[in-house]
Design a protein around this motif. Structure first.
Motif, short mmCIF file in Angstrom:
data_model
loop_
_atom_site.label_atom_id
_atom_site.label_comp_id
_atom_site.label_asym_id
_atom_site.label_seq_id
_atom_site.Cartn_x
_atom_site.Cartn_y
_atom_site.Cartn_z
N VAL A 126 0.95 -1.11 0.10
CA VAL A 126 -0.14 0.22 -0.05
C VAL A 126 0.77 1.29 0.25
CG1 VAL A 126 -1.63 1.15 1.32
CG2 VAL A 126 -1.93 -1.01 1.21
N ASN A 127 0.61 1.89 -0.98
CA ASN A 127 1.51 3.30 -1.14
C ASN A 127 0.74 4.35 0.12
OD1 ASN A 127 1.88 6.16 -1.93
ND2 ASN A 127 3.47 5.19 -2.96
N HIS A 128 -0.40 4.62 -0.04
CA HIS A 128 -1.20 5.16 1.07
C HIS A 128 -2.70 5.01 0.75
CE1 HIS A 128 -1.21 8.27 -2.25
NE2 HIS A 128 -2.39 8.59 -1.86
N LEU A 129 -3.15 5.29 1.90
CA LEU A 129 -4.71 5.23 2.04
C LEU A 129 -4.99 6.65 2.32
CD1 LEU A 129 -7.21 3.36 2.13
CD2 LEU A 129 -6.93 3.26 4.60
N ALA A 130 -5.96 7.17 1.53
CA ALA A 130 -6.39 8.59 1.81
C ALA A 130 -7.74 8.58 2.49
CB ALA A 130 -6.14 9.45 0.51
N LEU A 131 -7.81 9.27 3.62
CA LEU A 131 -8.95 9.64 4.29
C LEU A 131 -9.32 11.20 4.28
CD1 LEU A 131 -8.55 7.48 7.24
CD2 LEU A 131 -9.75 6.75 5.39
N ILE A 132 -10.50 11.67 4.89
CA ILE A 132 -10.94 12.95 4.70
C ILE A 132 -11.03 13.43 6.17
CG2 ILE A 132 -12.51 14.75 3.87
CD1 ILE A 132 -13.20 13.01 1.70
N CYS A 133 -10.43 14.72 6.47
CA CYS A 133 -10.66 14.99 7.85
C CYS A 133 -11.09 16.34 7.80
CB CYS A 133 -9.33 15.04 8.64
SG CYS A 133 -8.02 16.19 7.94
N SER A 134 -11.59 16.69 8.96
CA SER A 134 -12.30 17.97 9.00
C SER A 134 -11.54 19.39 9.75
CB SER A 134 -13.47 18.06 10.12
OG SER A 134 -13.36 17.54 11.43
N ASN A 135 -10.30 18.83 10.44
CA ASN A 135 -9.40 19.61 11.06
C ASN A 135 -8.05 19.02 11.04
OD1 ASN A 135 -7.79 20.66 13.56
ND2 ASN A 135 -9.90 21.95 14.08
N ILE A 136 -7.34 19.83 10.29
CA ILE A 136 -6.00 19.27 9.99
C ILE A 136 -5.14 19.24 11.32
CG2 ILE A 136 -3.49 19.82 9.04
CD1 ILE A 136 -5.28 21.42 6.82
N GLU A 137 -5.00 20.18 12.17
CA GLU A 137 -4.22 20.26 13.39
C GLU A 137 -4.66 19.17 14.32
OE1 GLU A 137 -2.02 23.31 16.48
OE2 GLU A 137 -3.57 23.98 15.23
N PRO B 225 -17.12 21.32 2.36
CA PRO B 225 -17.62 20.40 3.55
C PRO B 225 -18.19 18.94 3.18
CG PRO B 225 -18.53 22.70 3.90
CD PRO B 225 -17.86 22.52 2.61
N MET B 226 -17.66 18.07 3.79
CA MET B 226 -18.04 16.75 3.54
C MET B 226 -18.90 16.14 4.91
SD MET B 226 -16.58 15.76 0.79
CE MET B 226 -15.34 16.48 -0.01
N PRO B 227 -19.90 15.16 4.37
CA PRO B 227 -20.66 14.74 5.40
C PRO B 227 -19.97 13.89 6.43
CG PRO B 227 -21.20 13.65 3.26
CD PRO B 227 -20.30 14.82 3.15
N PRO B 228 -20.35 13.58 7.58
CA PRO B 228 -19.61 12.59 8.62
C PRO B 228 -19.65 11.16 8.02
CG PRO B 228 -21.37 13.79 9.65
CD PRO B 228 -21.47 14.08 8.07
N THR B 229 -18.70 10.53 8.29
CA THR B 229 -18.35 9.23 7.79
C THR B 229 -19.51 8.09 8.21
OG1 THR B 229 -16.91 7.36 7.70
CG2 THR B 229 -16.82 8.46 9.65
N ARG B 230 -19.71 7.06 7.51
CA ARG B 230 -20.86 6.02 8.00
C ARG B 230 -20.19 4.84 7.29
NH1 ARG B 230 -25.38 6.83 3.94
NH2 ARG B 230 -26.23 4.74 4.91
N GLU B 231 -20.65 3.57 7.85
CA GLU B 231 -20.67 2.25 7.16
C GLU B 231 -21.55 2.30 5.98
OE1 GLU B 231 -20.64 -1.53 9.09
OE2 GLU B 231 -19.26 -0.62 10.73
N ASP C 279 -12.70 11.89 13.32
CA ASP C 279 -13.52 12.16 12.32
C ASP C 279 -14.37 11.08 12.38
OD1 ASP C 279 -13.44 15.03 11.64
OD2 ASP C 279 -11.39 14.67 11.01
N GLY C 280 -14.27 9.98 13.28
CA GLY C 280 -15.07 8.87 13.10
C GLY C 280 -14.61 7.56 12.15
N ALA C 281 -13.35 7.76 11.63
CA ALA C 281 -12.80 6.57 10.97
C ALA C 281 -12.64 5.42 11.96
CB ALA C 281 -11.71 6.93 10.20
N LEU C 282 -12.86 4.11 11.83
CA LEU C 282 -12.53 3.16 12.93
C LEU C 282 -11.25 2.90 12.51
CD1 LEU C 282 -13.73 1.24 15.09
CD2 LEU C 282 -14.55 -0.08 13.02
N ILE C 283 -10.58 2.69 13.77
CA ILE C 283 -9.10 2.22 13.59
C ILE C 283 -8.85 1.00 14.33
CG2 ILE C 283 -6.66 3.17 13.85
CD1 ILE C 283 -7.93 4.89 11.77
#
Length: 158
Positions: free
Chosen positions: A33-44, A92-98, A145-149
């Motif tokens: 995997v080179n990278h997996l890209a997710l979306i966040c709402s707040n960089i810091e 703005p993106m909607p919150p994550t969901r399964e 941001d709700g991603a399950l880790i």
């Protein structure tokens, strides 16, 4: 009349038809995997969480090629693999969901001694294990941001 589905029989049929073993010479065309890209709402907040709670160094941060207001940044998660994020402050993106076609969770292997310190830091931050409670070698939690880790002390397979 209700039909009962034998899920295990279906899984066995899929194994028989598609599962390849190393002994059979099944080689992948991929190298990792080179990278997996997710979306966040707040960089810091995202950077603080992944660097401080999980211990993943931030290795790159630059403007998204496609959108000047968006930032693209990467964390080293070991073994040449990276976890990347975008923010979209003007979109703005909607919150994550399964959902079908969506991601369920990301499982990241860590060294056993690092596993304990990550669990301790998560607990100090009030972040609970959402996974099966009888599992002692993995911890499941949501990022800011709700991603399950999943953090696991299981070694990577080679």
């Amino acid at each position: 009349m209700s039909t009962t589905i034998d899920y295990e029989a279906r899984r066995e049929e899929l194994r028989r038809r598609y599962l390849t073993s190393k002994a059979e010479g099944g080689r992948t065309t991929g190298v990792g995997v080179n990278h997996l890209a997710l979306i966040c709402s707040n960089i810091e907040r995202t950077i603080e969480f992944y660097t401080e709670a999980l211990g993943f160094p931030l290795t790159e941060l630059f403007q998204n090629r496609d959108l000047p207001s968006s930032t693209h940044f990467f964390f080293d998660i070991g073994n040449g693999n990276r976890l990347a994020f975008f923010d979209f402050p003007e979109h703005p993106m909607p919150p994550t969901r399964e959902s079908i076609g969506g991601m369920h969770h990301i499982a990241i292997s860590v060294e056993p001694d690092r596993f304990e310190s990550i669990c301790r830091r998560l607990q100090e931050r009030g972040i609970a294990n959402l996974g099966p409670q009888q599992v002692t070698d993995s911890v499941y939690f949501h990022d800011p941001d709700g991603a399950l880790i999943e953090i696991t002390r299981h070694p990577l397979r080679s």
